[in-house]
Write an enzyme that holds these catalytic residues in place. Sequence first.
Site, PDB file in Angstrom:
ATOM      1  N   HIS A  58       8.353  -3.530   2.527  1.00 16.87           N
ATOM      2  CA  HIS A  58       7.970  -3.709   3.928  1.00 16.87           C
ATOM      3  C   HIS A  58       7.023  -4.905   4.015  1.00 16.87           C
ATOM      4  O   HIS A  58       5.912  -4.846   3.499  1.00 16.87           O
ATOM      5  CB  HIS A  58       7.296  -2.447   4.470  1.00 16.87           C
ATOM      6  CG  HIS A  58       8.196  -1.253   4.494  1.00 16.87           C
ATOM      7  ND1 HIS A  58       9.032  -0.978   5.547  1.00 16.87           N
ATOM      8  CD2 HIS A  58       8.412  -0.278   3.575  1.00 16.87           C
ATOM      9  CE1 HIS A  58       9.722   0.138   5.285  1.00 16.87           C
ATOM     10  NE2 HIS A  58       9.360   0.571   4.091  1.00 16.87           N
ATOM     11  N   LEU A  59       7.484  -5.972   4.649  1.00 17.98           N
ATOM     12  CA  LEU A  59       6.666  -7.174   4.790  1.00 17.98           C
ATOM     13  C   LEU A  59       5.977  -7.257   6.147  1.00 17.98           C
ATOM     14  O   LEU A  59       5.132  -8.132   6.364  1.00 17.98           O
ATOM     15  CB  LEU A  59       7.523  -8.429   4.560  1.00 17.98           C
ATOM     16  CG  LEU A  59       8.104  -8.577   3.145  1.00 17.98           C
ATOM     17  CD1 LEU A  59       8.918  -9.856   3.034  1.00 17.98           C
ATOM     18  CD2 LEU A  59       7.005  -8.546   2.093  1.00 17.98           C
ATOM     19  N   ARG A  60       6.358  -6.357   7.072  1.00 11.03           N
ATOM     20  CA  ARG A  60       5.682  -6.148   8.361  1.00 11.03           C
ATOM     21  C   ARG A  60       5.832  -7.285   9.374  1.00 11.03           C
ATOM     22  O   ARG A  60       5.630  -7.058  10.560  1.00 11.03           O
ATOM     23  CB  ARG A  60       4.190  -5.862   8.161  1.00 11.03           C
ATOM     24  CG  ARG A  60       3.881  -4.680   7.263  1.00 11.03           C
ATOM     25  CD  ARG A  60       4.473  -3.388   7.766  1.00 11.03           C
ATOM     26  NE  ARG A  60       3.964  -2.219   7.049  1.00 11.03           N
ATOM     27  CZ  ARG A  60       4.612  -1.084   6.926  1.00 11.03           C
ATOM     28  NH1 ARG A  60       5.821  -0.940   7.449  1.00 11.03           N
ATOM     29  NH2 ARG A  60       4.082  -0.067   6.281  1.00 11.03           N
ATOM     30  N   ASN A  90      12.050  -2.289   9.837  1.00 13.11           N
ATOM     31  CA  ASN A  90      11.176  -1.650  10.831  1.00 13.11           C
ATOM     32  C   ASN A  90       9.980  -2.530  11.193  1.00 13.11           C
ATOM     33  O   ASN A  90       8.822  -2.185  10.990  1.00 13.11           O
ATOM     34  CB  ASN A  90      10.724  -0.258  10.375  1.00 13.11           C
ATOM     35  CG  ASN A  90       9.987  -0.269   9.049  1.00 13.11           C
ATOM     36  OD1 ASN A  90      10.074  -1.221   8.278  1.00 13.11           O
ATOM     37  ND2 ASN A  90       9.248   0.790   8.782  1.00 13.11           N
ATOM     38  N   HIS A 230      14.270   6.015  -1.793  1.00 11.94           N
ATOM     39  CA  HIS A 230      13.145   6.812  -2.315  1.00 11.94           C
ATOM     40  C   HIS A 230      13.461   8.306  -2.538  1.00 11.94           C
ATOM     41  O   HIS A 230      12.805   9.178  -1.975  1.00 11.94           O
ATOM     42  CB  HIS A 230      11.903   6.656  -1.429  1.00 11.94           C
ATOM     43  CG  HIS A 230      12.153   6.700   0.050  1.00 11.94           C
ATOM     44  ND1 HIS A 230      12.894   7.675   0.679  1.00 11.94           N
ATOM     45  CD2 HIS A 230      11.717   5.863   1.034  1.00 11.94           C
ATOM     46  CE1 HIS A 230      12.915   7.439   1.974  1.00 11.94           C
ATOM     47  NE2 HIS A 230      12.219   6.348   2.205  1.00 11.94           N
ATOM     48  N   ASN A 276       5.763   8.891   2.758  1.00  7.89           N
ATOM     49  CA  ASN A 276       7.054   9.428   3.191  1.00  7.89           C
ATOM     50  C   ASN A 276       8.154   8.870   2.300  1.00  7.89           C
ATOM     51  O   ASN A 276       8.350   7.655   2.274  1.00  7.89           O
ATOM     52  CB  ASN A 276       7.313   9.022   4.644  1.00  7.89           C
ATOM     53  CG  ASN A 276       8.608   9.563   5.204  1.00  7.89           C
ATOM     54  OD1 ASN A 276       9.439  10.095   4.493  1.00  7.89           O
ATOM     55  ND2 ASN A 276       8.790   9.405   6.509  1.00  7.89           N
ATOM     56  N   ASP A 303       9.077   0.581  -2.258  1.00  6.00           N
ATOM     57  CA  ASP A 303       8.722   1.055  -0.920  1.00  6.00           C
ATOM     58  C   ASP A 303       7.306   0.602  -0.578  1.00  6.00           C
ATOM     59  O   ASP A 303       6.500   1.340  -0.012  1.00  6.00           O
ATOM     60  CB  ASP A 303       8.851   2.578  -0.797  1.00  6.00           C
ATOM     61  CG  ASP A 303       8.780   3.064   0.646  1.00  6.00           C
ATOM     62  OD1 ASP A 303       8.806   2.217   1.561  1.00  6.00           O
ATOM     63  OD2 ASP A 303       8.672   4.285   0.872  1.00  6.00           O
ATOM     64  N   HIS A 307      -0.732  -0.994   4.963  1.00  4.57           N
ATOM     65  CA  HIS A 307      -1.363  -0.581   6.219  1.00  4.57           C
ATOM     66  C   HIS A 307      -2.787  -1.115   6.256  1.00  4.57           C
ATOM     67  O   HIS A 307      -3.473  -1.156   5.226  1.00  4.57           O
ATOM     68  CB  HIS A 307      -1.411   0.946   6.332  1.00  4.57           C
ATOM     69  CG  HIS A 307      -0.074   1.582   6.515  1.00  4.57           C
ATOM     70  ND1 HIS A 307       0.680   1.446   7.658  1.00  4.57           N
ATOM     71  CD2 HIS A 307       0.660   2.360   5.675  1.00  4.57           C
ATOM     72  CE1 HIS A 307       1.813   2.116   7.525  1.00  4.57           C
ATOM     73  NE2 HIS A 307       1.828   2.673   6.344  1.00  4.57           N
TER      74      HIS A 307
END
EC number: 3.5.2.3
Length: 428
Positions: A58-60, A90, A230, A276, A303, A307
């Site tokens: 996730h690179l956001r 996402n 995952h 998760n 994964d 944050h």
Amino acid sequence: MSKILIRGAKVLGGEPQDVLIDGAVIEAVGTGLSAEGAEVVEAEGRVLLPGLVDLHTHLREPGREDSETVLTGTRAAASGGYTAVFAMANTFPVADTAGVVEQVYRLGQEHGYCDVQPIGAVTVGLEGRKLAELGAMHESAAGVTVFSDDGKCVDDAVIMRRALEYVKAFGGVVAQHAQEPRLTEGAQMNEGIVSAELGLGGWPAVAEESIIARDVLLAEHVGSRVHICHLSTAGSVEIVRWAKSRGIDVTAEVTPHHLLLTDELVRTYNPVYKVNPPLRTERDVLALREALADGTIDIVATDHAPHPHEDKDCEWAAAAMGMVGLETALSVVQETMVDTGLLDWAGVAARMSFKPAEIGQAKGHGRPVSAGEPANLTLVDTAYRGSVDPAGFASRSRNTPYEGRELPGRVTHTWLRGKATLVDGKLT
């Protein structure tokens, strides 16, 4: 580019060899190599691997640059020995159109610390109701081949079937976040003894296993490829093992944290352990390790879920789910799989480079360390052991579950097509 001579490295953990890089490719592999004017990297005792490939990052960016950007995320990847990462969809806006995936792809090209391959959303807005522009994303400059609503499950069986049918036409794959939403409403951690004692909402294993069972049957029916993100339970392992025995085209990944950590850590109420799918039991951890060793689980994927501080430094129920992982993944795999005798370094290369590159069709990555191949390489000091200090992370976020924990191994050098992105543990 000048020539680089890596001297005395244990290629895939084998006998010491020299590797000569000329420009973007490996010129020669052997003993006693020399090259006039070449930069020499003394690698005696260290292990040389093909550049690692992460199928789940996730690179956001776009939208949550407060937690990570393509630049900081790829710098973290290079620090961890990765030369290619697949960026999950996402983001804000969601990567469900050709325009968004091309933006992420071009940002990766501009920054140059590793190759970035966007993953396209399966459904519009990750809402699970309407297929996204799968064909347009595939035909875009990004050439998307992997599609996922990760963070949410494609729980509608009809939508999942249609997605599998659609990607079959161009050899794509749907990567499923296996979580039956009705069974996980209000869930905070793994359902079991610990959740009962702590009074936290339980996340049952069957919520994952039921979706995997459905999807492997759909993949068999359609004749398409499905990838399980995952995977976290012993029961999920048995379903995937059964599916593979039937010849169903299914692959699966496990995260480093699910190979090491258990739900017992939730007793601290430290939100850094909130993830998760949730941390499971010791029995699950052992089953996952065995499945990774015997090939039932195909790959390790991080994964990596960054944050900002405020999203984790709060009460458990309000905290975001996820952990950063790019910079510690190889160390955790060494701790759980290599140092326990379950895998050798050739096995690590297969599960962290060769196979993820194959599943995601990452061109130029996951290639043998041999003459004529792209010089995407990672050099590891496997004798090193030290305490994890997130203050030194390249990632913009610090939500690691390993702070202060002693782990083995340290990536000292990473080369992307012959260009050093990490030298002596420092980003270039």
